[in-house]
Design a protein around this motif. Structure first.
Motif, mmCIF file in Angstrom:
data_model
loop_
_atom_site.group_PDB
_atom_site.id
_atom_site.type_symbol
_atom_site.label_atom_id
_atom_site.label_comp_id
_atom_site.label_asym_id
_atom_site.label_seq_id
_atom_site.Cartn_x
_atom_site.Cartn_y
_atom_site.Cartn_z
ATOM 1 N N ARG A 59 40.463 36.484 30.398
ATOM 2 C CA ARG A 59 41.183 37.986 31.201
ATOM 3 C C ARG A 59 39.751 38.844 32.311
ATOM 4 O O ARG A 59 40.667 39.898 32.639
ATOM 5 N N GLY A 60 38.652 38.221 32.563
ATOM 6 C CA GLY A 60 37.913 39.470 33.680
ATOM 7 C C GLY A 60 37.937 40.413 33.414
ATOM 8 O O GLY A 60 37.734 41.281 33.467
ATOM 9 N N ASP A 61 37.647 40.536 31.430
ATOM 10 C CA ASP A 61 36.892 41.347 30.348
ATOM 11 C C ASP A 61 35.870 42.002 30.695
ATOM 12 O O ASP A 61 34.596 41.225 29.789
ATOM 13 N N ALA A 62 35.353 42.427 32.133
ATOM 14 C CA ALA A 62 33.867 42.221 32.211
ATOM 15 C C ALA A 62 33.182 43.833 31.494
ATOM 16 O O ALA A 62 32.452 43.452 30.846
ATOM 17 N N GLU A 87 24.658 40.758 38.292
ATOM 18 C CA GLU A 87 25.663 39.817 38.530
ATOM 19 C C GLU A 87 26.683 39.858 38.193
ATOM 20 O O GLU A 87 27.710 39.500 38.596
ATOM 21 N N MET A 88 26.454 39.431 36.943
ATOM 22 C CA MET A 88 27.741 38.518 35.662
ATOM 23 C C MET A 88 28.530 39.636 35.323
ATOM 24 O O MET A 88 30.090 38.694 35.990
ATOM 25 N N VAL A 89 27.754 40.330 35.818
ATOM 26 C CA VAL A 89 28.944 41.677 34.554
ATOM 27 C C VAL A 89 29.883 41.872 36.273
ATOM 28 O O VAL A 89 31.125 42.324 36.200
ATOM 29 N N GLU A 90 29.038 42.077 37.186
ATOM 30 C CA GLU A 90 29.963 42.527 38.757
ATOM 31 C C GLU A 90 31.048 41.275 39.179
ATOM 32 O O GLU A 90 31.919 41.954 40.045
ATOM 33 N N GLY A 91 30.476 40.859 39.096
ATOM 34 C CA GLY A 91 31.454 39.100 40.201
ATOM 35 C C GLY A 91 33.027 39.112 38.835
ATOM 36 O O GLY A 91 33.612 39.183 39.526
ATOM 37 N N PHE A 92 33.043 39.513 37.685
ATOM 38 C CA PHE A 92 34.405 39.479 36.953
ATOM 39 C C PHE A 92 34.971 41.111 37.085
ATOM 40 O O PHE A 92 36.166 40.882 36.778
ATOM 41 N N LYS A 93 34.344 42.024 37.335
ATOM 42 C CA LYS A 93 34.969 43.133 37.821
ATOM 43 C C LYS A 93 35.253 43.481 38.958
ATOM 44 O O LYS A 93 36.551 43.738 39.418
#
Length: 162
Positions: A59-62, A87-93
Motif C-alpha cells: 500500500r505504500g503506507d509509510a 531512509e526506509m520511511v522516506e523511500g515509501f513516502k
C-alpha cells in the motif's frame, strides 16, 4: 487408645498433605497450559504483524510502517545495503520504494521475553530505493516489545537462488 489416636492424626495429616500436593501440581499444570497458550498467541500475533507489515509495503503506507518501527531500526537489504528507519520511511513516502506484491510465508517465531525473532520466506516484486526486486527472499526480522507494543528493530533479507 493414644496409639490409635496418634495413628489417626498422622494418617489425616498425610492425606491432607497429599491433597495439597495434588492441588499444587494441578495448579502448576494449568498455569503451564495457560503460558503455552499465551506463547502461541504471541507467535500468531507476530506472524500477523509480519503479514500486515508486508501489506503496508504494498500500500505504500509509510505512516503505518513508521509506527511499528523502532527509531534505531537497521535494515540490511538483499543487496547488502544498510539503512535506518528514516531512509526506509522516506523511500515509501516518496515512492522510490514501492512493492507490487510482498507475500511472507513459512514463518517461524521464537520469543525470548520481550524479544522475538521471526524467520521466513517472502515472495516479492517491486522497487526498493528505485532498484527492481523480484523473487523469493529469506528474511530474519527482530521485534522488541516496547511500551506495551511490538516494534521491529532489524530486518535482514537474503535472495533465494533459483
Amino acid at each position: 487408645m493414644n496409639r490409635k489416636l496418634i495413628a489417626l492424626v498422622v494418617a489425616f495429616c498425610l492425606a491432607a498433605f497429599a491433597g495439597a500436593q495434588t492441588k499444587k501440581s494441578s495448579a502448576k499444570k494449568a498455569e503451564s497450559k495457560t503460558a503455552a497458550a499465551s506463547a502461541e498467541d504471541v507467535k500468531e500475533q507476530l506472524k500477523k504483524m509480519e503479514t500486515d507489515r508486508a501489506d503496508m509495503t504494498v500500500r505504500g503506507d509509510a505512516d503505518a510502517l513508521a509506527k511499528n518501527t523502532s527509531d534505531d531500526y537497521v535494515l540490511i537489504d538483499s543487496a547488502g545495503n544498510v539503512s535506518g528507519k528514516a531512509e526506509m520511511v522516506e523511500g515509501f513516502k516518496s515512492g522510490v520504494s514501492k512493492m507490487q506484491s510482498n507475500q511472507p510465508s513459512d514463518m517461524t517465531v521464537r520469543v525470548y521475553g520481550n524479544t522475538a525473532v521471526v524467520t521466513g520466506t517472502s515472495k516479492i516484486k517491486g522497487k526498493i530505493r528505485g532498484r527492481d526486486v523480484n523473487g523469493s527472499m529469506r528474511f530474519t526480522r527482530i521485534w522488541v516489545k516496547k511500551a506495551g507494543g511490538w516494534q521491529t528493530v532489524s530486518l535482514q533479507q537474503t535472495p533465494v537462488s533459483k
